[in-house]
Structures are given as structure tokens and as C-alpha cells.
Design a protein around this motif. Structure first.
Motif, PDB file in Angstrom:
ATOM      1  N   ILE A  60       0.857  -1.180   0.000  1.00 16.22           N
ATOM      2  CA  ILE A  60       0.000   0.000   0.000  1.00 16.22           C
ATOM      3  C   ILE A  60       0.894   1.231   0.000  1.00 16.22           C
ATOM      4  O   ILE A  60       1.669   1.446   0.934  1.00 16.22           O
ATOM      5  N   GLU A  61       0.806   2.024  -1.045  1.00 21.24           N
ATOM      6  CA  GLU A  61       1.614   3.224  -1.153  1.00 21.24           C
ATOM      7  C   GLU A  61       1.105   4.308  -0.212  1.00 21.24           C
ATOM      8  O   GLU A  61      -0.053   4.301   0.217  1.00 21.24           O
ATOM      9  N   PHE A  62       1.962   5.246   0.082  1.00 19.82           N
ATOM     10  CA  PHE A  62       1.630   6.326   0.998  1.00 19.82           C
ATOM     11  C   PHE A  62       0.431   7.123   0.491  1.00 19.82           C
ATOM     12  O   PHE A  62       0.373   7.536  -0.668  1.00 19.82           O
ATOM     13  N   THR A  63      -0.536   7.324   1.380  1.00 14.74           N
ATOM     14  CA  THR A  63      -1.669   8.207   1.144  1.00 14.74           C
ATOM     15  C   THR A  63      -1.899   8.994   2.421  1.00 14.74           C
ATOM     16  O   THR A  63      -1.973   8.399   3.506  1.00 14.74           O
ATOM     17  N   ASP A  64      -1.989  10.307   2.318  1.00 13.18           N
ATOM     18  CA  ASP A  64      -2.151  11.137   3.507  1.00 13.18           C
ATOM     19  C   ASP A  64      -3.209  10.586   4.454  1.00 13.18           C
ATOM     20  O   ASP A  64      -4.360  10.323   4.057  1.00 13.18           O
ATOM     21  N   SER A  65      -2.784  10.371   5.719  1.00 12.15           N
ATOM     22  CA  SER A  65      -3.682  10.044   6.832  1.00 12.15           C
ATOM     23  C   SER A  65      -4.374   8.690   6.717  1.00 12.15           C
ATOM     24  O   SER A  65      -5.256   8.388   7.523  1.00 12.15           O
ATOM     25  N   LYS A  66      -3.994   7.863   5.760  1.00 13.54           N
ATOM     26  CA  LYS A  66      -4.661   6.565   5.578  1.00 13.54           C
ATOM     27  C   LYS A  66      -4.305   5.623   6.718  1.00 13.54           C
ATOM     28  O   LYS A  66      -3.136   5.467   7.071  1.00 13.54           O
ATOM     29  N   ARG A  67      -5.318   4.986   7.285  1.00  9.66           N
ATOM     30  CA  ARG A  67      -5.105   3.988   8.334  1.00  9.66           C
ATOM     31  C   ARG A  67      -5.339   2.597   7.754  1.00  9.66           C
ATOM     32  O   ARG A  67      -6.301   2.378   7.010  1.00  9.66           O
ATOM     33  N   PHE A  68      -4.467   1.683   8.127  1.00  7.45           N
ATOM     34  CA  PHE A  68      -4.570   0.286   7.704  1.00  7.45           C
ATOM     35  C   PHE A  68      -4.703  -0.554   8.966  1.00  7.45           C
ATOM     36  O   PHE A  68      -3.752  -0.694   9.745  1.00  7.45           O
ATOM     37  N   THR A  69      -5.893  -1.085   9.207  1.00  3.72           N
ATOM     38  CA  THR A  69      -6.166  -1.912  10.380  1.00  3.72           C
ATOM     39  C   THR A  69      -6.254  -3.361   9.931  1.00  3.72           C
ATOM     40  O   THR A  69      -6.976  -3.681   8.984  1.00  3.72           O
ATOM     41  N   PHE A  70      -5.538  -4.233  10.585  1.00  2.00           N
ATOM     42  CA  PHE A  70      -5.376  -5.577  10.043  1.00  2.00           C
ATOM     43  C   PHE A  70      -5.304  -6.639  11.132  1.00  2.00           C
ATOM     44  O   PHE A  70      -5.133  -6.349  12.328  1.00  2.00           O
ATOM     45  N   HIS A  71      -5.458  -7.891  10.690  1.00  2.00           N
ATOM     46  CA  HIS A  71      -5.238  -9.088  11.507  1.00  2.00           C
ATOM     47  C   HIS A  71      -4.281 -10.005  10.756  1.00  2.00           C
ATOM     48  O   HIS A  71      -4.194  -9.958   9.528  1.00  2.00           O
ATOM     49  N   ILE A  72      -3.592 -10.847  11.506  1.00  2.00           N
ATOM     50  CA  ILE A  72      -2.688 -11.836  10.920  1.00  2.00           C
ATOM     51  C   ILE A  72      -3.141 -13.224  11.360  1.00  2.00           C
ATOM     52  O   ILE A  72      -3.412 -13.450  12.548  1.00  2.00           O
ATOM     53  N   THR A  73      -3.225 -14.117  10.408  1.00  2.00           N
ATOM     54  CA  THR A  73      -3.552 -15.517  10.706  1.00  2.00           C
ATOM     55  C   THR A  73      -2.372 -16.387  10.294  1.00  2.00           C
ATOM     56  O   THR A  73      -1.768 -16.175   9.233  1.00  2.00           O
ATOM     57  N   LEU A  74      -2.042 -17.365  11.158  1.00  2.00           N
ATOM     58  CA  LEU A  74      -0.890 -18.234  10.912  1.00  2.00           C
ATOM     59  C   LEU A  74      -1.330 -19.693  10.776  1.00  2.00           C
ATOM     60  O   LEU A  74      -2.372 -20.102  11.305  1.00  2.00           O
ATOM     61  N   TRP A  75      -0.514 -20.476  10.067  1.00  2.00           N
ATOM     62  CA  TRP A  75      -0.659 -21.922   9.992  1.00  2.00           C
ATOM     63  C   TRP A  75       0.591 -22.556  10.586  1.00  2.00           C
ATOM     64  O   TRP A  75       1.720 -22.100  10.318  1.00  2.00           O
ATOM     65  N   ASP A  76       0.402 -23.602  11.398  1.00  2.00           N
ATOM     66  CA  ASP A  76       1.534 -24.224  12.080  1.00  2.00           C
ATOM     67  C   ASP A  76       2.134 -25.361  11.259  1.00  2.00           C
ATOM     68  O   ASP A  76       1.767 -25.573  10.088  1.00  2.00           O
ATOM     69  N   GLU A  77       3.051 -26.111  11.887  1.00  2.00           N
ATOM     70  CA  GLU A  77       3.788 -27.158  11.184  1.00  2.00           C
ATOM     71  C   GLU A  77       2.905 -28.308  10.726  1.00  2.00           C
ATOM     72  O   GLU A  77       3.289 -29.096   9.845  1.00  2.00           O
ATOM     73  N   PHE A  78       1.694 -28.418  11.317  1.00  4.06           N
ATOM     74  CA  PHE A  78       0.764 -29.467  10.901  1.00  4.06           C
ATOM     75  C   PHE A  78      -0.251 -28.968   9.876  1.00  4.06           C
ATOM     76  O   PHE A  78      -1.151 -29.693   9.472  1.00  4.06           O
ATOM     77  N   GLY A  79      -0.115 -27.703   9.496  1.00  4.20           N
ATOM     78  CA  GLY A  79      -1.069 -27.126   8.557  1.00  4.20           C
ATOM     79  C   GLY A  79      -2.334 -26.624   9.209  1.00  4.20           C
ATOM     80  O   GLY A  79      -3.300 -26.285   8.521  1.00  4.20           O
ATOM     81  N   ASN A  80      -2.331 -26.576  10.560  1.00  2.92           N
ATOM     82  CA  ASN A  80      -3.521 -26.121  11.267  1.00  2.92           C
ATOM     83  C   ASN A  80      -3.588 -24.593  11.263  1.00  2.92           C
ATOM     84  O   ASN A  80      -2.601 -23.908  11.547  1.00  2.92           O
ATOM     85  N   GLU A  81      -4.764 -24.081  10.962  1.00  7.17           N
ATOM     86  CA  GLU A  81      -4.969 -22.626  10.960  1.00  7.17           C
ATOM     87  C   GLU A  81      -5.222 -22.142  12.380  1.00  7.17           C
ATOM     88  O   GLU A  81      -6.068 -22.684  13.103  1.00  7.17           O
ATOM     89  N   GLY A  82      -4.468 -21.118  12.807  1.00  5.80           N
ATOM     90  CA  GLY A  82      -4.644 -20.565  14.136  1.00  5.80           C
ATOM     91  C   GLY A  82      -5.692 -19.474  14.161  1.00  5.80           C
ATOM     92  O   GLY A  82      -6.233 -19.070  13.124  1.00  5.80           O
ATOM     93  N   GLU A  83      -5.987 -18.996  15.360  1.00  3.61           N
ATOM     94  CA  GLU A  83      -6.956 -17.912  15.473  1.00  3.61           C
ATOM     95  C   GLU A  83      -6.322 -16.605  15.019  1.00  3.61           C
ATOM     96  O   GLU A  83      -5.109 -16.424  15.122  1.00  3.61           O
ATOM     97  N   PRO A  84      -7.116 -15.688  14.478  1.00  2.00           N
ATOM     98  CA  PRO A  84      -6.552 -14.402  14.030  1.00  2.00           C
ATOM     99  C   PRO A  84      -5.922 -13.641  15.191  1.00  2.00           C
ATOM    100  O   PRO A  84      -6.327 -13.785  16.350  1.00  2.00           O
ATOM    101  N   SER A  85      -4.944 -12.852  14.861  1.00  2.00           N
ATOM    102  CA  SER A  85      -4.282 -12.031  15.867  1.00  2.00           C
ATOM    103  C   SER A  85      -5.217 -10.951  16.390  1.00  2.00           C
ATOM    104  O   SER A  85      -6.289 -10.703  15.832  1.00  2.00           O
ATOM    105  N   GLU A  86      -4.812 -10.315  17.441  1.00  2.00           N
ATOM    106  CA  GLU A  86      -5.507  -9.120  17.886  1.00  2.00           C
ATOM    107  C   GLU A  86      -5.363  -8.049  16.816  1.00  2.00           C
ATOM    108  O   GLU A  86      -4.414  -8.062  16.037  1.00  2.00           O
ATOM    109  N   GLU A  87      -6.293  -7.124  16.805  1.00  2.00           N
ATOM    110  CA  GLU A  87      -6.270  -6.056  15.804  1.00  2.00           C
ATOM    111  C   GLU A  87      -5.035  -5.177  15.977  1.00  2.00           C
ATOM    112  O   GLU A  87      -4.637  -4.850  17.090  1.00  2.00           O
ATOM    113  N   ALA A  88      -4.418  -4.840  14.877  1.00  2.00           N
ATOM    114  CA  ALA A  88      -3.278  -3.927  14.877  1.00  2.00           C
ATOM    115  C   ALA A  88      -3.459  -2.943  13.732  1.00  2.00           C
ATOM    116  O   ALA A  88      -4.277  -3.162  12.831  1.00  2.00           O
ATOM    117  N   PHE A  89      -2.694  -1.862  13.763  1.00  2.00           N
ATOM    118  CA  PHE A  89      -2.833  -0.877  12.692  1.00  2.00           C
ATOM    119  C   PHE A  89      -1.546  -0.090  12.529  1.00  2.00           C
ATOM    120  O   PHE A  89      -0.673  -0.080  13.390  1.00  2.00           O
TER     121      PHE A  89
END
Length: 838
Positions: A60-89
Motif C-alpha cells: 500500500i503506497e503512501f496516502t495522507d492520513s490513511k489507516r490500515f487496520t489488520f489481523h494476521i492468521t498463521l498456519w503451524d507445522e501441521f497445517g492447522n490454521e490458528g486464530e486471528p491475531s488481535e487487531e493492529a494498525f
């Protein structure tokens, strides 16, 4: 598996950054190995990315005052999907102000001092507010209040060369906006117009303080509003702040309030403010003290901790009563407060004063420093107002770096020294890595480069270090030379000849290099490569180059072109007085031994940097000249003047640490170093540059030698400081008995030895992305030692304990990481995440 400790460009939920496609960084919680990740936000989905990397550059290129609020989801060594992370921005700032610079309505005379300028603007908010931001910067130090509540951080906007770069801050003021509003700004001299450097030089960046601000309000009905500084703002300089200087202190007349009866004057500044992309300055630890009575009967509060920061009090008084506070770090033999160890004085000036003069109003009086910062442990209180120690508070103020390094051992004095080092690092990290928080307060490059490896264990240090590298690049000369001090404000004119000094100016290369190694961050090298290359080329040109004050070396003429006998420099600097006293001649001549050594070391770092960036032609050139300078150094060591038959430990430590000697020379240098330590009763006799290196050199010979030196409790030595009650690290080995009586008691450079506690004693070393080498070296009289380092890849722990004559090792490798564990007996274990005992 879950993503935790989420950062954007090392910063937690940053407001107002200016890095296009910034990198999101995280650690893994639980599980062994991350096999994939996904970043999601409103209108954005990275998709599942098969990778164990814990970094992702958001496209995402710079845009004045733009906020990007996101979550991260991970998969472990067994291919299991974990719960989403807490919200970050993260939220972008702005690249241009739609506002005007304003200043007080007077023409400043550089010979005069002025009260603080106060500005005010009233405005109405019509509608339900969705968000509101204040973007603000200044040439000076400012405070900002919305409807009577302070919203600004301490000592903003921080320190830069204001004629090259001015930092702005972004504040979320959404919760402060009402229907009827008032913003008030207060502006003082700060580093811009106030005292800088040892002699308190003023007007170093300009004589006219100024400020620029912009409020952007977004309403829920999608309307927007902007309030900007301009000629309609009210101004006066009749507030309670009658004098404010960042070194000398404040004069406050508490019964005054600003009238705002005039208009601000519009002015200009040639530099467009930019985001700092750094941690902000913050008020941190608070300390209470106890009252001491000096021999003359004066009341002094001892806060029990040397620090850099503010002082505050709450007292009841009558109008006109006066309170005078003088702050310092040392009591003399009569238990009187003295500032002689930190002051420069002549017939015209004595600085720093570190003083607050406060005239009370009727009733409750509350004070906290706003426009100065002091280095102190003690506060001399002179007043007829009744008070107790509990009425006063010392407040530590420094850049808000997350603490990441923790250490404990069976040696109480070493534990105290470690904490003193951490305290000194905090005291000297107020937007700039300084030498001390009292006398000079300069961005000394030598201090910064020798301490960086320690600092990056102790703190999440990368953004702070990168900001300083920007300061260095701002000041880089046309010929490629980095300055010895950045920013340059307050540097005495005669010191400019010291720019390029070996071990100091090399910081321009060594800081990015070490950040790259510790954080596996190649973008730092990419960003500053051109500056580093120019410096390397400058130093290459000094090989064999004549200089008016070049010293005779005795080297064969054939090899003169392989050494650098060019430029004034500091040399080793600050060895114990009984080893080598500081002399004027140390400043006026080159130091070919130190300079040639650092050229080899710096060029070898540049070779590695160039290879990492696929700049192979540059790498070959740097390596070629490094090899030539290494030959020159070896030949220099064969001369009588620079012989390894020396009585100075530093002259043996440096070539051994930098691998500058032939095999026969190396063998002799090791033998001679041990002889010198024997003759000096195993006390430290190195100076500024070699002290961080000596334990590593000794451990390579025999680890018992390193422990013997480390455990020395006599002066000069690290533990002697702890034994003497030091709560911060001394500038001079002699402490209060320093040469000439001048010596800060809060000067972190000698604490650079703490790197060894992590990297060798407990053996924690970053070895690339998601990878460590754990190689503990137990020894000495220690029965245990434990270190924990919250690295950019997660928290790693390594400790050992001695039981029944045998060592046991406890090691924790964080999720999604691997390590080679190498024990003292040579056994090697390649492991993944987990807890291990050997």
C-alpha cells in the motif's frame, strides 16, 4: 499458532509514519514452526502465503492520513490454521502541511533571551466526530493542549539539524474534541535557539523560533474540517514561563496566565517537516527521595537513582514565595551539591545551570518541567515554603524504547553494573544517543557505535538507531566524511577538524551494519548504502595521503601508502590516567594505529554489505583496500613506535579483535597482553575504543582470563563502579576523581561490555532470519548466569548453573525459530523451538 508482538517497522500501532509499503513484523505464540500466514483488512487480503517469514511488506503506497487496520492468521507445522491475531494498525501521516509557520510578534535579537511564546485558536466542531488528528512541528520545543488538556509528548519535536530535517508528530485528539474548542501552544527555545554543547552555544540553528500545526477533523457524515496555523492565531509571551533553556532550566512565575492579546506573525522555514518514524519521547519511571542535610544546613533530596528527566512538586504557598531547585549528580565531601564535575565555566559563562526558579501563586502550586531536561540524582531545595521529600518527584524522560534484554547472575556487583548500564542508556536516549545528559549532550558517534550491540540487546533499538543514522547522513560532508557529532549544533569550531576520527565517524557504516546483523534487516543497508559507500571511498583516499601534522611512524616508505596518517583524531581516548593521561597533542595529530585499524575493519564490513546487496565490484574494491591496509598495519606493528612491545592494553586488544596481525605477531600480542594484565593486577587499562573488545579477545585466548578481568572489583574496573555505589556508568574509570575533576557519572560507553554478557557469557547470538547460535561460556566464580533477549524473532533464553562442580544449561528457543547450541565441550545440537536442558 497465533501472531503476537505485532509491529509495523518496529513500532507498535504507529501514528503518522511515512514509509511506503511498510513491513508488518510479528512473533509466533505456541507451536513449533509457521508454515504460512495471511494478512487481512477491510478491502485487503494478502491470501495465504506459504512462508516461515515473520515479516510482510504491505503493498500500500503512501496516502495522507490513511489507516490500515489488520489481523494476521498463521498456519503451524501441521497445517492447522490458528486464530486471528488481535487487531493492529498503522496510520500514514502527511507529506505537506496546509498551514503556515507562525512565530511571536517580535524580531528576535540573538543576544537576548525571551519568555516562551503562547499561541491560541478557538474553533467550533459541527457534527459527530469520527476522527481528529493534530499534526505539529516546531523549531524549538513545544507543548500542545486541547481544551486545557495536554496532548503532546515531552520535548517535542525532538532534536535534528533543523535546517536539514524537522520532525513532526501526529496526535490522535478524537476524544478531546467538543463542540466549542480551544487549542493552545507554548513554544520555547529548545535545541534550536537554546544552549547546545559543552559551552552552551546558542542560536545554533536560528534565532527565530516558530511552529506549524494542522488539525484535521473527519465527521461521521463524511464532512471534514481543517484548522491550521496562520495570522489569525492569537499570541502573547506573558505566560508563567519567563525563561526556558533545555540545559540551564526554567524560570516560572506561577501567578501569570497568557493574555493572547496580540496576533501571531507568519514566517517561513525552508524545510518541510517529515515523520520521525521513531519511538516518541515519554515520561517513564518516577522516583521519590529522602532529605539529606548538608554541612552548611541546606536541604538536598536524594532520589537514590541517577537519571535524566524532569522534576515535579506539589506545594501550598503564598503568592510571591520563591522555590529554587538546583539539580546535580554529585555531593562533595561536605555533602554539598556540586556541579563542578559537569560544568564548563569561565569569566563569561557557567553552564549547565540545571536550575528551576519558581515564584509561587496563592494556594496549590503544581510544577513539572516542560522545556528542559536535567541529569541528576540530587535536588538542592532552597525556599521558605514548608516541604517534605514526598512533595517532590524525579521523572525519568527518554525515548520510549521497549526493554528487550534481561540479565542476572550470582555476582551482585555485576547485576548492579548491568542495571546501571541500562539506566545510563535510558538517560542518554532522548531522541538522540548522547554522551551524557548534563555537560555536552552531544550525539557523539563514537559512543553510539561502540554501544549499539549492547543497546540492541537491551532495547528494541532499531528505529532509534536508524533515526540517528539519518542525523549522520544529514551532516555528511561533500567529500563523504561523516562528522564526529550529529547534529552539529553546539560543536566548538576547533573540533570540526576531528570529523572523520577513527572509531567515531565510522559509526556511519557500523550502525547500519550492526542493525542489519542483529535484526536481519537488509533494508537498512539499501537505504543508507550510498552514504556508506561515499564514506568508505573518503577513508580509502586517506591511505598514504599527507597531512600537515602527520606523525613520524618509522614505517618503510614502501608501505606508507598502506596506512592512514591523515586527519586529527581522538585515538584510543580515555584510558586510565595512570596508563595514559589525556594531552592536547592527542587532538592535533593523526593516530595512524587506530585509524588504519578502523579502515581495515570498516572496509571489511563494507565488503560484507556490498555482497549482501549484490554489488560485487564494490565488494572486490573494498576487500582489496582492506587487505592493503591490513598489510600496512602489520608493518606498522613492526616499527619501534608502534611495536607490540607496548605497555598499553588497547594497542594489543584492537589488532587481536580486528585480526590485523600475522600469525607470529598474533601469538606475541596474546602473550604480551596477559603480561600487561598481570603487571596491572588484572584491572582494565583500555580506553574508549577497546573496552568493548577486551573480554572477547581474552575469551579467545582462555575464557578464564575474561572472567578474571570481569570479576575485578578494584579501580579501574566495571565492578568498582558498583562497589562505589554507582547507579549509572561513569565517564572516567576514576569516577568522581576524574582527570581535572571533569567527568560525567552518567555516560554509558563503558557499559558496552554488557554485550559480552549476552553474546558470550550466556551465548545468545542472532544468526540470520529466525535463527540463533547459542554458545554459552561459563566460568569464573559464578554459580549461575541467566539472560533473556526478546529478539525481533521472539524471546530466547539461555542460562547456566554450577551444581556439584558441573555446569547445567537451560535454553529456550522461541516458536518458528531454530538454533545451533554449542556447549563448552564442543558438542553441537541443532534444534527447533522448545525448551532444552543439557
Amino acid at each position: 499458532m497465533k501472531a503476537v508482538n505485532i509491529r509495523t517497522e518496529y513500532l507498535k500501532n504507529p501514528l503518522g509514519i511515512d514509509i511506503s509499503s511498510p513491513r508488518i513484523m510479528w512473533n509466533c505464540d505456541e507451536g513449533i514452526k509457521q508454515t504460512a500466514y495471511r494478512v487481512t483488512a477491510d478491502g485487503f487480503d494478502s491470501g495465504r502465503i506459504e512462508s516461515d517469514s515473520m515479516r510482510y511488506a504491505v503493498p500500500i503506497e503512501f496516502t495522507d492520513s490513511k489507516r490500515f487496520t489488520f489481523h494476521i492468521t498463521l498456519w503451524d507445522e501441521f497445517g492447522n490454521e490458528g486464530e486471528p491475531s488481535e487487531e493492529a494498525f498503522f496510520e500514514y501521516g502527511i507529506r505537506n502541511f496546509n498551514a503556515k509557520w507562525i512565530t511571536g510578534n517580535y524580531l528576535a535579537d540573538k543576544k537576548r533571551r525571551y519568555p516562551a511564546d503562547c499561541f491560541k485558536k478557538e474553533f467550533t466542531a459541527d457534527g459527530e466526530v469520527l476522527s481528529a488528528r493534530l499534526y505539529i512541528s516546531a523549531c524549538g520545543i513545544y507543548t500542545a493542549e486541547i481544551n486545557g488538556t495536554r496532548v503532546s509528548f515531552p520535548l517535542a519535536p525532538g532534536i535534528t539539524d533543523y535546517n536539514r530535517r524537522v520532525q513532526y508528530q501526529t496526535y490522535d485528539i478524537t476524544g478531546f474534541i467538543k463542540q466549542k474548542n480551544e487549542i493552545t501552544l507554548c513554544l520555547a527555545d529548545g535545541w534550536y535557539r537554546g544552549s547546545c554543547g559543552a559551552w552552551g552555544l546558542r542560536n545554533q540553528y536560528g534565532t527565530e523560533t516558530k511552529i506549524i500545526a494542522q488539525i484535521d477533523i473527519k465527521y461521521k457524515n463524511k464532512a471534514s474540517q481543517r484548522i491550521s496555523t496562520d495570522e489569525t492565531w492569537s499570541w502573547s509571551n506573558d505566560s508563567d514561563v519567563r525563561f526556558a533553556d533545555n540545559k540551564d532550566g526554567e524560570i516560572i512565575e506561577a501567578y501569570r496566565t497568557p493574555s493572547y492579546r496580540f496576533r501571531a506573525r507568519v514566517t517561513e522555514h525552508s524545510v518541510i517537516p517529515s515523520a520521525s518514524d521513531n519511538v516518541l519521547i515519554a515520561e517513564k519511571e518516577k522516583y521519590k527521595g529522602e532529605i539529606l542535610i548538608s554541612k552548611s544546613g541546606k536541604k538536598i533530596i536524594d532520589f537514590k537513582q541517577n537519571l535524566a528527566g524532569f522534576i515535579s512538586f506539589k506545594l501550598n504557598a503564598r503568592k510571591g514565595q520563591k522555590i529554587k531547585i538546583t539539580l546535580g549528580e554529585l555531593l562533595d565531601k561536605d555533602q554539598e551539591l556540586t556541579l563542578k564535575n559537569i560544568q564548563c565555566s569561565n569569566k563569561k559563562i557557567t553552564t549547565p545551570l540545571q536550575r528551576v526558579e519558581y515564584t509561587c501563586k496563592d494556594g496549590a502550586n503544581e510544577y513539572k518541567t516542560r522545556f528542559a531536561i536535567f541529569g541528576f540524582r540530587y535536588a538542592l531545595i532552597e525556599t521558605d515554603v514548608e516541604f517534605t521529600a514526598d512533595d517532590f518527584t524525579a521523572i525519568a524522560v527518554y525515548s520510549d524504547m521497549e526493554e528487550t534484554g534481561f540479565f542476572e547472575s550470582s555476582n551482585g556487583l555485576l547485576n548492579k553494573f548491568f542495571e546501571a548500564t541500562k539506566q545510563s542508556a535510558k538517560s542518554n536516549s532522548t531522541d538522540l544517543p548522547t554522551d551524557c545528559p548534563t555537560r555536552e549532550r552531544h550525539g557523539w558517534t563514537g559512543d553510539a557505535q561502540i554501544f549499539l550491540n549492547t543497546a540492541s540487546y537491551l532495547f528494541s533499538y532499531a528505529p532509534f538507531a536508524i533515526k540517528f543514522e539519518r542525523d549522520l547522513c544529514d551532516e555528511q560532508k561533500k567529500n563523504g566524511c561523516f562528522r564526529q557529532i550529529a547534529p552539529k549544533g553546539g560543536v566548538d569550531f576547533y573540533m570540526n577538524a576531528m570529523d572523520g576520527s577513527a572509531g567515531w565517524s565510522d559509526a556511519g557504516v557500523l550502525i547500519p551494519y550492526r542493525i542489519y546483523k542483529k535484526y536481519n534487516d537488509i533494508t537498512v543497508l539499501e537505504r543508507f548504502y550510498e552514504n556508506m559507500r561515499r564514506y568508505a571511498d573518503y577513508k580509502i583516499k586517506t591511505l598514504g595521503k599527507p597531512y600537515p601534522t602527520a606523525v613520524p611512524t618509522g614505517i618503510n616508505l614502501k608501505y606508507v601508502r598502506y596506512i592512514s596518517n591523515y586527519g586529527q583524531s581522538y585515538g584510543e581516548w580515555a584510558e586510565p590516567a595512570d596508563v595514559r593521561k589525556i594531552k592536547t597533542s592527542d587532538f592535533v595529530s593523526p593516530h595512524p594505529e587506530e585509524t588504519t585499524a578502523y579502515i581495515v575493519y570498516m572496509l571489511e564490513c563494507m565488503t560484507e554489505i556490498a555482497l549482501a546487496l549484490n554489488k560485487h565490484d564494490d565488494a572486490r574494491r573494498f576487500k582489496r583496500y582492506a587487505n592493503k591496509a591490513r598489510i600496512g598495519y602489520s608493518k606498522l606493528a613492526e616499527t619501534k613506535k608502534y611495536s607490540l612491545e607496548t605497555d598499553r592494553q588497547s594497542k594489543l586488544v584492537r589488532p587481536l579483535a580486528f585480526n590485523l596481525l600475522s600469525d607470529s605477531q598474533k601469538k606475541y600480542a596474546k602473550k604480551r597482553l596477559i603480561q600487561l594484565l598481570d603487571s596491572y593486577s588484572w584491572r582494565v587499562a583500555t580506553g574508549f575504543l577497546s573496552t568493548p573488545l577486551i573480554l572477547g579477545v581474552l575469551a579467545d585466548i582462555d575464557v578464564s582470563y575474561a572472567y578474571r578481568l570481569l570479576e575485578n572489583e578494584e579501580m579501574p574496573g566495571w565492578l568498582f563502579m558498583s562497589k562505589s555505589g554507582a547507579t549509572t556508568v561513569w565517564e572516567a574509570w576514576e569516577g568522581t576523581n576524574a582527570q581535572g575533576g571533569i567527568g560525567s557519572l552518567n555516560h554509558y560507553s563503558k557499559g558496552a561490555v554488557c554485550e559480552w554478557l549476552f553474546s558470550s557469557m550466556c551465548g545468545i547470538n542472532v544468526d540470520g532470519e529466525n535463527r540463533f547460535i547459542i554458545k554459552p561460556l561459563p566460568g569464573g566464580h559464578f554459580t549461575f548466569a541467566n539472560a533473556e533477549y526478546t529478539s525481533i524473532f521472539g524471546a530466547v533464553k539461555s542460562g547456566w548453573r554450577k551444581e556439584n562442580g558441573e555446569y547445567k544449561f537451560d535454553i529456550v528457543i522461541p516458536p518458528n525459530c531454530t538454533a545451533d547450541i554449542i556447549l563448552p565441550d564442543g558438542k553441537k545440537y541443532s534444534v527447533g523451538a522448545g525448551t532444552y536442558t543439557f
